[in-house]
Enzyme design. Sequence first.
Site, PDB file in Angstrom:
ATOM      1  N   GLU A 148      -0.539   0.396  -5.981  1.00 56.68           N
ATOM      2  CA  GLU A 148       0.501   0.083  -5.000  1.00 56.68           C
ATOM      3  C   GLU A 148       0.787  -1.413  -4.949  1.00 56.68           C
ATOM      4  OE1 GLU A 148       2.515   1.892  -3.162  1.00 56.68           O
ATOM      5  OE2 GLU A 148       1.725   3.887  -3.596  1.00 56.68           O
ATOM      6  N   GLU A 179      10.874  -7.261   0.702  1.00 54.87           N
ATOM      7  CA  GLU A 179      10.455  -8.634   0.408  1.00 54.87           C
ATOM      8  C   GLU A 179       8.949  -8.631   0.207  1.00 54.87           C
ATOM      9  OE1 GLU A 179      12.162 -11.857   2.997  1.00 54.87           O
ATOM     10  OE2 GLU A 179      12.779 -10.103   4.187  1.00 54.87           O
ATOM     11  N   ASP A 202       3.483   8.323  13.182  1.00 53.86           N
ATOM     12  CA  ASP A 202       4.932   8.238  13.052  1.00 53.86           C
ATOM     13  C   ASP A 202       5.549   9.286  13.979  1.00 53.86           C
ATOM     14  OD1 ASP A 202       7.510   7.721  12.132  1.00 53.86           O
ATOM     15  OD2 ASP A 202       7.267   8.926  10.309  1.00 53.86           O
ATOM     16  N   GLY A 260       0.809  -1.206   0.000  1.00 54.03           N
ATOM     17  CA  GLY A 260       0.000   0.000   0.000  1.00 54.03           C
ATOM     18  C   GLY A 260       0.837   1.248   0.000  1.00 54.03           C
ATOM     19  N   GLU A 273       4.526  -2.764  -5.648  1.00 58.59           N
ATOM     20  CA  GLU A 273       5.276  -3.394  -4.563  1.00 58.59           C
ATOM     21  C   GLU A 273       5.428  -4.901  -4.698  1.00 58.59           C
ATOM     22  OE1 GLU A 273       3.791  -2.172  -0.741  1.00 58.59           O
ATOM     23  OE2 GLU A 273       4.234  -0.065  -1.153  1.00 58.59           O
TER      24      GLU A 273
END
Length: 143
Positions: A55, A110, A77, A39, A59
């Site tokens: 996304e 990953e 954050d 995302g 990804e």
Amino acid sequence: MTVAARPVVAALAVVIRKGAVLLVRRRNPPDAGLWGFPGGKVEFGETVEQAAIRELAEETTVAAVPGRAFAAVDAFDHDEAGILKRQFVLIAVRCRWLSGEPVAGDDAMEAAWFPLSALSDGTLETSLGVAEVAARATAEDAG
């Protein structure tokens, strides 16, 4: 550092296939090194569903069809001193797998399928809310 005046809206692609969930290990903060749903930020003029599918492809290279948005997660954050730097509102979109196997790209270190049980048995270090969102997605599938 300048604090953003508003939360950032982002989409999460929740893809579950044959009892496994597709996750990526984040390369960048927030949550660098943790596993979470593919995302990212919703771009101007883009729907949440379009952002989730874009996304997902960037990804993981996986192709999917978006379903409906079904959950929202607040992510904060903070810096080392505990000061809020950014706030994200992550909107989860249930996506139906079409094709492809995960290959990490963009900001993912990953990408892989994991059995749903791995989210609750403590074997994976995940971002906040991953297990709950996956459980909600599977409950919606059953209902």
